[in-house]
Design a protein around this motif. Structure first.
Motif, PDB file in Angstrom:
ATOM      1  N   LEU A 133       0.822  -1.208   0.000  1.00 17.87           N
ATOM      2  CA  LEU A 133       0.000   0.000   0.000  1.00 17.87           C
ATOM      3  C   LEU A 133       0.857   1.261   0.000  1.00 17.87           C
ATOM      4  CD1 LEU A 133      -2.683  -1.065   2.627  1.00 17.87           C
ATOM      5  CD2 LEU A 133      -2.895  -1.077   0.125  1.00 17.87           C
ATOM      6  N   ARG A 134       2.149   1.089   0.026  1.00 18.37           N
ATOM      7  CA  ARG A 134       3.062   2.226   0.081  1.00 18.37           C
ATOM      8  C   ARG A 134       3.157   2.876  -1.306  1.00 18.37           C
ATOM      9  NH1 ARG A 134       9.438   1.980   1.924  1.00 18.37           N
ATOM     10  NH2 ARG A 134       9.747   4.255   2.084  1.00 18.37           N
ATOM     11  N   ARG A 135       2.893   4.174  -1.343  1.00 20.98           N
ATOM     12  CA  ARG A 135       2.934   4.953  -2.604  1.00 20.98           C
ATOM     13  C   ARG A 135       2.098   4.275  -3.701  1.00 20.98           C
ATOM     14  NH1 ARG A 135       8.405   5.555  -0.945  1.00 20.98           N
ATOM     15  NH2 ARG A 135       9.066   3.900  -2.367  1.00 20.98           N
ATOM     16  N   ASN A 136       0.966   3.711  -3.313  1.00 24.90           N
ATOM     17  CA  ASN A 136       0.096   3.000  -4.246  1.00 24.90           C
ATOM     18  C   ASN A 136      -1.158   3.845  -4.473  1.00 24.90           C
ATOM     19  OD1 ASN A 136      -1.516   1.203  -5.670  1.00 24.90           O
ATOM     20  ND2 ASN A 136      -0.918  -0.575  -4.443  1.00 24.90           N
ATOM     21  N   GLN A 137      -1.044   4.873  -5.285  1.00 18.73           N
ATOM     22  CA  GLN A 137      -2.149   5.813  -5.488  1.00 18.73           C
ATOM     23  C   GLN A 137      -3.377   5.119  -6.050  1.00 18.73           C
ATOM     24  OE1 GLN A 137      -1.981   9.274  -4.628  1.00 18.73           O
ATOM     25  NE2 GLN A 137      -4.193   8.992  -4.836  1.00 18.73           N
ATOM     26  N   GLU A 138      -3.167   4.170  -6.932  1.00 15.87           N
ATOM     27  CA  GLU A 138      -4.299   3.450  -7.523  1.00 15.87           C
ATOM     28  C   GLU A 138      -5.121   2.749  -6.445  1.00 15.87           C
ATOM     29  OE1 GLU A 138      -5.213  -0.150 -10.743  1.00 15.87           O
ATOM     30  OE2 GLU A 138      -3.151   0.570 -10.442  1.00 15.87           O
ATOM     31  N   GLU A 139      -4.425   2.119  -5.485  1.00 18.87           N
ATOM     32  CA  GLU A 139      -5.141   1.422  -4.417  1.00 18.87           C
ATOM     33  C   GLU A 139      -5.774   2.411  -3.442  1.00 18.87           C
ATOM     34  OE1 GLU A 139      -6.985  -1.593  -3.424  1.00 18.87           O
ATOM     35  OE2 GLU A 139      -5.292  -2.054  -4.752  1.00 18.87           O
ATOM     36  N   TRP A 140      -5.114   3.520  -3.188  1.00 20.01           N
ATOM     37  CA  TRP A 140      -5.699   4.545  -2.325  1.00 20.01           C
ATOM     38  C   TRP A 140      -7.010   5.051  -2.916  1.00 20.01           C
ATOM     39  CZ3 TRP A 140      -0.783   8.120  -1.587  1.00 20.01           C
ATOM     40  CH2 TRP A 140       0.215   7.381  -0.948  1.00 20.01           C
ATOM     41  N   ASP A 141      -7.009   5.303  -4.218  1.00 23.79           N
ATOM     42  CA  ASP A 141      -8.211   5.812  -4.884  1.00 23.79           C
ATOM     43  C   ASP A 141      -9.322   4.770  -4.855  1.00 23.79           C
ATOM     44  OD1 ASP A 141      -6.828   8.140  -5.429  1.00 23.79           O
ATOM     45  OD2 ASP A 141      -6.357   7.604  -7.506  1.00 23.79           O
ATOM     46  N   ALA A 142      -8.959   3.499  -5.075  1.00 22.78           N
ATOM     47  CA  ALA A 142      -9.963   2.438  -5.057  1.00 22.78           C
ATOM     48  C   ALA A 142     -10.570   2.291  -3.664  1.00 22.78           C
ATOM     49  CB  ALA A 142      -9.330   1.121  -5.503  1.00 22.78           C
ATOM     50  N   ILE A 175       0.904  -1.947   6.540  1.00 24.73           N
ATOM     51  CA  ILE A 175       0.719  -0.642   7.172  1.00 24.73           C
ATOM     52  C   ILE A 175      -0.182   0.221   6.303  1.00 24.73           C
ATOM     53  CG2 ILE A 175       1.899   1.468   7.883  1.00 24.73           C
ATOM     54  CD1 ILE A 175       4.333  -0.256   8.544  1.00 24.73           C
ATOM     55  N   LEU A 176      -1.200   0.807   6.918  1.00 22.06           N
ATOM     56  CA  LEU A 176      -2.118   1.673   6.188  1.00 22.06           C
ATOM     57  C   LEU A 176      -1.581   3.106   6.196  1.00 22.06           C
ATOM     58  CD1 LEU A 176      -5.643   0.513   7.430  1.00 22.06           C
ATOM     59  CD2 LEU A 176      -4.156  -0.501   5.703  1.00 22.06           C
ATOM     60  N   ILE A 220     -10.360  -2.881  21.079  1.00 19.86           N
ATOM     61  CA  ILE A 220     -10.758  -2.251  19.810  1.00 19.86           C
ATOM     62  C   ILE A 220     -10.218  -0.833  19.847  1.00 19.86           C
ATOM     63  CG2 ILE A 220     -12.633  -1.694  18.248  1.00 19.86           C
ATOM     64  CD1 ILE A 220     -12.407  -4.675  18.836  1.00 19.86           C
ATOM     65  N   MET A 221      -9.450  -0.478  18.842  1.00 17.98           N
ATOM     66  CA  MET A 221      -8.691   0.760  18.845  1.00 17.98           C
ATOM     67  C   MET A 221      -8.962   1.561  17.578  1.00 17.98           C
ATOM     68  SD  MET A 221      -4.539   0.893  18.600  1.00 17.98           S
ATOM     69  CE  MET A 221      -4.677   0.028  17.036  1.00 17.98           C
ATOM     70  N   GLN A 222      -9.043   2.863  17.717  1.00 21.16           N
ATOM     71  CA  GLN A 222      -9.093   3.766  16.566  1.00 21.16           C
ATOM     72  C   GLN A 222      -7.678   3.893  16.015  1.00 21.16           C
ATOM     73  OE1 GLN A 222     -12.213   5.765  15.917  1.00 21.16           O
ATOM     74  NE2 GLN A 222     -11.289   5.856  13.884  1.00 21.16           N
ATOM     75  N   MET A 223      -7.479   3.502  14.774  1.00 17.43           N
ATOM     76  CA  MET A 223      -6.125   3.456  14.246  1.00 17.43           C
ATOM     77  C   MET A 223      -5.590   4.842  13.922  1.00 17.43           C
ATOM     78  SD  MET A 223      -6.311   0.089  11.782  1.00 17.43           S
ATOM     79  CE  MET A 223      -4.554   0.150  11.385  1.00 17.43           C
ATOM     80  N   GLU A 224      -4.271   5.002  14.163  1.00 19.37           N
ATOM     81  CA  GLU A 224      -3.539   6.173  13.755  1.00 19.37           C
ATOM     82  C   GLU A 224      -2.199   5.715  13.215  1.00 19.37           C
ATOM     83  OE1 GLU A 224      -3.438   8.434  17.418  1.00 19.37           O
ATOM     84  OE2 GLU A 224      -1.568   7.442  18.043  1.00 19.37           O
ATOM     85  N   ALA A 225      -1.320   6.652  12.875  1.00 17.75           N
ATOM     86  CA  ALA A 225      -0.095   6.296  12.170  1.00 17.75           C
ATOM     87  C   ALA A 225       0.871   5.476  13.019  1.00 17.75           C
ATOM     88  CB  ALA A 225       0.605   7.557  11.673  1.00 17.75           C
ATOM     89  N   GLY A 226       0.867   5.629  14.350  1.00 19.99           N
ATOM     90  CA  GLY A 226       1.797   4.898  15.205  1.00 19.99           C
ATOM     91  C   GLY A 226       1.449   3.432  15.320  1.00 19.99           C
ATOM     92  N   LEU A 227       2.406   2.640  15.834  1.00 24.48           N
ATOM     93  CA  LEU A 227       2.210   1.202  15.984  1.00 24.48           C
ATOM     94  C   LEU A 227       1.312   0.916  17.185  1.00 24.48           C
ATOM     95  CD1 LEU A 227       2.917  -1.742  15.215  1.00 24.48           C
ATOM     96  CD2 LEU A 227       4.905  -1.549  16.741  1.00 24.48           C
ATOM     97  N   ASP A 228       0.036   0.645  16.920  1.00 21.96           N
ATOM     98  CA  ASP A 228      -0.937   0.296  17.967  1.00 21.96           C
ATOM     99  C   ASP A 228      -1.010   1.354  19.064  1.00 21.96           C
ATOM    100  OD1 ASP A 228      -1.391  -2.111  16.609  1.00 21.96           O
ATOM    101  OD2 ASP A 228       0.175  -3.153  17.725  1.00 21.96           O
TER     102      ASP A 228
END
Length: 316
Positions: free
Chosen positions: A65-74, A91-92, A136-144
């Protein structure tokens, strides 16, 4: 509710089925790509992909998913209310975390902030924790590191194994995510104290160190079976995989005072540890299946005095 589900291993399957059975509209399921498996190394779809296809759900499995604009758009085009993530393995990026209306919600197999990371179930047993659970956690950029929405504890007993705890937490996670979607609880920041990290496991983590206490050896076997599996070696380098052990509570009247850790003490496969002893109850020699100790000894005796645990890195 319109959802995206993202997961790969068996742990995530109960949550996927719970969401589907509850009538949620699952717009897409993301899972890691099929991998070579088995003796023939044929490509095998992940447990989540197999479950999704059985439910008639569309599956996407991008390699990255890294630098995958096509997948981000989808992903954004799915217009999901929320994405439910359970042991997905990729990693999202922030653009995906922000796309669903309620963000991305993670089903994590520990009582955060204890055991962030890749192996929370195994790490809890290894450490001798008396409880585990699901957060159950609201995800953010950090690891968990994201805020918590709901958590529930379960006990870890002296007989809990990674397999039994995995199954308990997987079912619990499915029930908890339904509750979070229905109740929309307020997020709570994770406490700053008590943060621990669960590393990614390797096969060498399964090597038994007989200079540990008997309790620590017992925990290692319970924590690392079936993956990565625990093992010891004979003096000729033969690797013995260990499937189960039991603590020896009674005094060992015949134990030599000078017995080194790793010494076979009797004909019942009682093994000396640094403090106390354990008994091997299931084990496996190369080229054979896992078997009970009595059956193993009929094919390969290990006489008292045999010393286990010589290093041998070339194990399977």
């Amino acid at each position: 509710m319109r959802l995206v589900f993202m997961g790969t291993p068996d742990f995530a399957v109960p949550a996927l089925r719970a969401l589907h059975n509850a009538g949620h509209d699952i717009a897409a399921v993301y899972s890691q790509p099929p991998r070579p498996a088995g003796r023939g190394k044929a490509l095998r779809a992940s447990p989540v992909q197999q479950a999704a296809e059985a439910l008639g759900l569309p599956v996407r499995h991008p390699v990255s998913l890294r630098r995958n604009q096509e997948e981000w758009d989808a992903f954004a085009a799915l217009e999901a209310d929320a994405a439910i993530v359970a042991a997905y393995g990729l990693i999202l990026p922030q653009t995906m975390l922000d796309a669903p209306r309620r963000g991305c919600l993670n089903i994590h197999a520990s009582l955060l902030p204890r055991w962030r990371g890749a192996s929370p179930i195994q790490s809890a047993i290894l450490a001798g924790d008396t409880q585990s659970g699901v957060t159950i956690m609201q995800m953010e950029a950090g690891l968990d590191t994201g805020p918590m929405l709901l958590s529930h504890a379960v006990p870890i007993t002296p007989h809990t194994t990674a397999s039994t705890l995995h199954d308990t937490l997987a079912e619990l996670g499915g029930a908890m995510i339904l509750r979070v979607l229905a109740e929309n609880p307020a997020p709570r920041p994770q406490p700053e104290a008590g943060v621990t990290y669960a590393p990614r496991l390797t096969r060498d983590d399964g090597r038994i160190d007989w200079t540990e206490t008997a309790q620590a050896v017992d925990r290692r076997v319970r924590a690392l079976t079936p993956w990565p599996g625990t093992f010891t070696t004979l003096d000729d380098g033969t690797v013995l995989k260990i499937g189960a052990v039991e603590l020896v509570d009674a005094p060992l009247d015949n134990r030599p005072v000078t017995a080194l850790p790793g010494t076979v003490l009797d004909t019942r496969l009682t093994i000396a540890c640094q403090d106390g002893a354990i008994r091997l109850t299931r084990l496996q020699r190369p080229g054979r299946g896992m078997m009970e100790a009595a059956d193993f000894l009929r094919g390969q005796p290990l006489p008292p005095g045999t010393l286990l645990g010589n290093p041998h890195p070339d194990h399977d």
